[in-house]
Design a protein around this motif. Structure first.
Motif, PDB file in Angstrom:
ATOM      1  N   ASN A 608       0.847  -1.187   0.000  1.00  0.00           N
ATOM      2  CA  ASN A 608       0.000   0.000   0.000  1.00  0.00           C
ATOM      3  C   ASN A 608       0.887   1.243   0.000  1.00  0.00           C
ATOM      4  N   TYR A 609       0.354   2.345  -0.441  1.00  0.00           N
ATOM      5  CA  TYR A 609       1.142   3.568  -0.601  1.00  0.00           C
ATOM      6  C   TYR A 609       0.239   4.761  -0.331  1.00  0.00           C
ATOM      7  N   GLY A 610       0.832   5.900  -0.062  1.00  0.00           N
ATOM      8  CA  GLY A 610       0.021   7.079   0.243  1.00  0.00           C
ATOM      9  C   GLY A 610       0.831   8.348   0.128  1.00  0.00           C
ATOM     10  N   ARG A 611       0.383   9.352   0.819  1.00  0.00           N
ATOM     11  CA  ARG A 611       0.920  10.698   0.651  1.00  0.00           C
ATOM     12  C   ARG A 611       1.501  11.221   1.950  1.00  0.00           C
ATOM     13  N   ALA A 612       2.343  12.243   1.813  1.00  0.00           N
ATOM     14  CA  ALA A 612       2.867  12.990   2.952  1.00  0.00           C
ATOM     15  C   ALA A 612       2.465  14.449   2.771  1.00  0.00           C
ATOM     16  N   PRO A 613       2.248  15.182   3.875  1.00  0.00           N
ATOM     17  CA  PRO A 613       1.733  16.551   3.730  1.00  0.00           C
ATOM     18  C   PRO A 613       2.680  17.502   3.018  1.00  0.00           C
ATOM     19  N   MET A 614       3.964  17.168   2.953  1.00  0.00           N
ATOM     20  CA  MET A 614       4.916  18.105   2.339  1.00  0.00           C
ATOM     21  C   MET A 614       5.286  17.719   0.903  1.00  0.00           C
ATOM     22  N   HIS A 615       4.686  16.664   0.349  1.00  0.00           N
ATOM     23  CA  HIS A 615       5.071  16.245  -0.996  1.00  0.00           C
ATOM     24  C   HIS A 615       3.859  15.944  -1.879  1.00  0.00           C
ATOM     25  N   THR A 616       4.036  16.173  -3.188  1.00  0.00           N
ATOM     26  CA  THR A 616       3.045  15.824  -4.203  1.00  0.00           C
ATOM     27  C   THR A 616       3.713  14.911  -5.218  1.00  0.00           C
ATOM     28  N   PHE A 617       3.531  13.618  -5.071  1.00  0.00           N
ATOM     29  CA  PHE A 617       4.074  12.638  -6.015  1.00  0.00           C
ATOM     30  C   PHE A 617       5.583  12.894  -6.212  1.00  0.00           C
ATOM     31  N   THR A 618       6.053  12.609  -7.446  1.00  0.00           N
ATOM     32  CA  THR A 618       7.458  12.888  -7.751  1.00  0.00           C
ATOM     33  C   THR A 618       7.690  14.370  -8.010  1.00  0.00           C
ATOM     34  N   ASP A 678      -0.821  -7.887   7.616  1.00  0.00           N
ATOM     35  CA  ASP A 678      -0.899  -8.470   6.279  1.00  0.00           C
ATOM     36  C   ASP A 678      -0.546  -7.483   5.168  1.00  0.00           C
ATOM     37  N   MET A 679       0.015  -6.333   5.517  1.00  0.00           N
ATOM     38  CA  MET A 679       0.370  -5.352   4.490  1.00  0.00           C
ATOM     39  C   MET A 679       1.574  -4.531   4.921  1.00  0.00           C
ATOM     40  N   VAL A 680       2.176  -3.832   3.965  1.00  0.00           N
ATOM     41  CA  VAL A 680       3.235  -2.858   4.239  1.00  0.00           C
ATOM     42  C   VAL A 680       2.834  -1.559   3.555  1.00  0.00           C
ATOM     43  N   TYR A 681       3.483  -0.473   3.947  1.00  0.00           N
ATOM     44  CA  TYR A 681       3.053   0.842   3.467  1.00  0.00           C
ATOM     45  C   TYR A 681       4.260   1.747   3.284  1.00  0.00           C
ATOM     46  N   MET A 682       4.208   2.573   2.226  1.00  0.00           N
ATOM     47  CA  MET A 682       5.254   3.582   2.004  1.00  0.00           C
ATOM     48  C   MET A 682       4.648   4.825   1.379  1.00  0.00           C
ATOM     49  N   ILE A 683       5.378   5.946   1.480  1.00  0.00           N
ATOM     50  CA  ILE A 683       4.972   7.184   0.826  1.00  0.00           C
ATOM     51  C   ILE A 683       5.358   7.110  -0.651  1.00  0.00           C
ATOM     52  N   HIS A 684       4.436   7.495  -1.520  1.00  0.00           N
ATOM     53  CA  HIS A 684       4.651   7.492  -2.965  1.00  0.00           C
ATOM     54  C   HIS A 684       5.545   8.670  -3.375  1.00  0.00           C
ATOM     55  N   GLY A 685       6.343   8.476  -4.436  1.00  0.00           N
ATOM     56  CA  GLY A 685       7.078   9.585  -5.042  1.00  0.00           C
ATOM     57  C   GLY A 685       8.577   9.523  -4.856  1.00  0.00           C
ATOM     58  N   PHE A 686       9.057   8.570  -4.056  1.00  0.00           N
ATOM     59  CA  PHE A 686      10.505   8.461  -3.824  1.00  0.00           C
ATOM     60  C   PHE A 686      11.101   7.358  -4.713  1.00  0.00           C
TER      61      PHE A 686
END
Length: 740
Positions: A608-618, A678-686
């Protein structure tokens, strides 16, 4: 993959001749600075799609000192988010594209070479003419994101093609648009017309408000938290908003539709739906009632792992708050391939609670209007993306980016083929899943032009790279967006374009001149077009430079349906369609049906992946101001999972997905109880892999390269991306094992 368009990392030799030493003022500590001596320029932000209006403050040396919100703007209410405040980092980023470049073969090796604007534009114009002569003008396509794309849209249409697309539809919000359109006759739109400030119950499914920094929406959520409104968050991860919610439901991934159907069951079976609203405005209630009788809370408990009593209790909370309740449709909703049906369930839930068109639910937005400067009629194309898709995705009311990939791919045996692409402000290889197929399509092009401010990864596959100046160095079309009040905002240059960069409005005019299309671009500077538009409504550019934002109260209609008011919805029946005949006519389920999705194999975990408040995708992960706040992502792993795999907090790992794709770079583990095992998660865009991006190269993992199992939504063509599973590699893999 061997390719004519072998990826070229834009080397310092190719772009460095324009590089100048730069220092960065500390904008964040300048906030207390006396700004009265500075000149302020109206703008609207381009760091994300919310496009908040604000002011850029410029000192007497011409340096942009800071950016703040415009207090009259409904998107920002005078406050910018961390990304918007750090937007000046885009202007000062030393890694920016600085001049046009072209792919050339020198001594048998492909390289990017600095060229003049004339050489780049002459080459593009000639290639466009060649494509038109051999394949037709319709074979030219535009992928776009952001303000620059609108200028290129005019060029493409003037050339004779309407094949224009944006990944924000099929890769992000398309399912909710079509689900609400099938139910209420109107898509959701952006910003979402959710009357959060007045709601008593907000329900979020996989929607990370606060991590998704959608400005005024976050402000309104903060306000309802202060007055203790109920927030119900459904998420397998204890997100920021989940930690501030009255109810956190840590649902088993991929089972959200089962929960929604059970909620509908409880509300109908207990008779706690809005009977008057449903009777007056909706059709298909009896069919819905019979359909959901099978979806009891006890049935859903076995699937979702949410206790039946909690399902009943949260359904009761919603009904008690109705009609001041919002089951929010979310934004990035392309998850499992049946997403339109999941969003249909959300639309139905809102409908039976009577929240659509009601205070505290969904308001009926107003939209501003400006006349368009006249130009010749666009030529009528012989075919468009609709004919290109044929019978596929019959409910797609907008173009589907992945269908453009299919139309370009060498396995396309159909009548309609794409042979030339413009990609404006969109990093396609990280935006559209299944990178391999995208690259195979690119390799089949006669022309590929990338327009961007940064050397994004997609630049490495272009024939020509055109450096666009940042939003702080240009003017664009006025921002006109739906909101509670009709409004528009203007953007003017706060500084001259750095290096040899140019605005998109300049590029299309110069290309138009070369193509004999100059009548479509009747300006020397695009500010002349804006001034003309403003004068048609009794304003002027001089006036708007002082205001930045203008409200248009005469265009407003009522935000809410009055009690008992006759109201006609824009569906075929004129009613809210709980039972969607429009879907049934095309062979789809008229009511949502739960189907089980793929499960991970032993030793694998859902990615799974998501967002951080200081970044917009790449778009922002190389921004020097914002990388000060976050310069890499990490991998959320439950402590049970960590123990099973002998992982320690902070340990470096690589990931391998179900198809054997290994991540190019590594990521550090964050062991936490805030995620299901049952899942892992990271911020998208890196996980950026272009060495020209000095702030971001090689930091963290790109989730995009691990998304190879794509589930297509048959209703509208959305690309479900959450059916991918990964396992851990604790020793650095050999180079040939890594992706890319």
């Amino acid at each position: 993959m061997q390719s004519r368009r072998k990826f070229i990392k834009i080397s310092s030799a190719g772009a460095g001749s324009m590089m100048l030493p730069l220092s960065f003022p500390n904008f964040f500590s300048d906030n207390e600075e006396d700004v009265s001596k500075f000149k302020k320029i109206p703008t609207y932000c381009e760091v994300c799609f919310w496009k908040c209006a604000g002011w850029a403050y410029v000192d007497n040396k011409g340096d942009i000192r800071k950016i703040v919100g415009n207090k009259f703007d409904p998107h920002s209410n005078g406050r910018f988010c961390p990304r918007g405040t750090g937007g000046v980092g885009m202007y000062n980023d030393p890694d920016r594209l600085k001049q046009p470049m072209m792919r050339k073969t020198i001594n048998g090796e492909q390289k990017f070479v600095n060229v003049s604007w004339n050489e780049a534009l002459d080459f593009i114009a000639q290639k466009m003419k060649d494509i038109k002569a051999e394949h037709g003008a319709e074979s030219l396509a535009l992928f776009n994101h952001g303000s620059g794309g609108k200028h290129f849209g005019t060029l493409i249409k003037a050339f004779g093609s309407t094949n224009i697309t944006a990944p924000s539809y099929a890769q992000c919000k398309g399912p909710r648009e079509e689900a609400f359109k099938a139910t209420f006759g109107k898509s959701v739109g952006s910003p979402e017309p959710a009357d959060i400030i007045n709601t008593d119950c907000l329900v979020l499914l996989g929607n990370h408000i606060g991590e998704n920094m959608h400005n005024n929406l976050v402000q309104e959520v903060a306000d309802i938290q202060d007055r203790k409104a109920t927030i119900i968050t459904v998420d397998p991860r204890l997100s920021t908003i989940a930690s501030h919610s009255k109810y956190w439901l840590p649902i088993k991934p991929s089972t959200d539709l089962a929960l929604l159907l059970a909620w509908i069951n409880v509300i109908i079976e207990r008779g706690i739906y809005d009977k008057d609203y449903v009777e007056k405005y909706a059709t298909g209630f009896d069919e819905l009632k019979n359909h959901v009788a099978q979806y009891t809370p006890e049935w859903a408990e076995k699937i979702t792992e949410i206790p039946a009593e909690k399902i009943k209790k949260t359904a009761w909370e919603m009904a008690q708050a109705a009609p001041k309740v919002i089951i929010h449709p979310g934004r990035h909703v392309t998850w499992y391939g049946d997403d339109t049906q999941r969003l249909r369930a959300i639309a139905i839930l809102n409908a039976i609670l009577g929240s659509y068109g009601r205070e505290g639910g969904f308001y009926l937005p107003n939209k501003g209007k400006l006349p368009k400067m006249p130009h010749p009629a666009f030529p009528k194309p012989k075919w468009s993306w609709k004919e290109m898709m044929g019978d596929k995705y019959s409910h797609a009311h907008y173009s589907v980016a992945n269908a453009f990939i299919d139309a370009t791919h060498p396995d396309n045996k159909g009548e309609h083929k794409l042979k030339g692409w413009f990609a404006v402000g969109t990093n396609l290889t990280t935006t559209i899943p299944d990178q391999k197929r995208t690259l195979e399509a690119i390799d089949n092009l006669d022309l590929f032009v990338v327009v961007d401010t940064m050397p994004a990864e997609i630049c490495g596959y272009a024939d020509v790279i055109l450096p666009e100046c940042t939003y702080l160095e240009r003017c664009d079309h006025p921002r006109i967006s739906p909101h509670r009040e009709a409004n528009f905002a203007v953007r003017m240059p706060a500084a001259k374009p750095k290096y040899l960069t140019k605005p998109a409005s300049w590029m299309v005019k110069k290309l138009g001149n070369r193509l004999g299309l100059q009548d479509y671009f009747p300006y020397d500077d695009f500010s002349e077009v804006i001034d003309w538009q403003l004068r048609q409504i009794g304003s002027s550019l001089t006036d708007m430079k002082q205001r930045g934002v203008k409200l248009q109260p005469k265009l407003n209609h009522d935000l809410f349906i009055k009690n008992g008011e006759d109201y006609k919805f824009k569906t075929a029946s004129g009613k809210i369609e709980l039972y969607a005949h429009s879907l049934e006519e095309k062979g789809f389920d008229p009511l949502p049906v739960y189907t089980e999705h793929e499960k991970p194999a032993k030793g694998f975990y859902r990615l799974n992946y998501g967002r951080a408040p200081m970044h917009t995708f790449t778009r922002t992960t190389n921004n020097p101001n914002l990388t000060d706040l976050m310069d890499t992502n990490n991998l959320w792993v439950n402590s049970i999972t960590a123990r099973e795999n002998n992982l320690k907090n902070g340990q470096e790992v690589w990931l391998k997905n179900q198809d054997g794709i290994v991540s190019t770079f590594s990521i550090n583990v964050r062991v936490t109880e805030r995620i299901r095992p049952d899942m892992v998660y990271m911020i998208h865009g890196f996980g950026r892999n272009n060495k020209m991006l000095e702030n971001s190269y090689g930091k963290g993992i790109s989730d995009s390269e691990l998304i190879t199992n794509v589930k297509i939504d048959p209703v509208m063509g959305g690309t479900g991306m959450r059916a991918n599973f990964v396992t851990f590699i604790t020793e650095q893999p050999r180079k040939e094992e890594a992706a890319v």
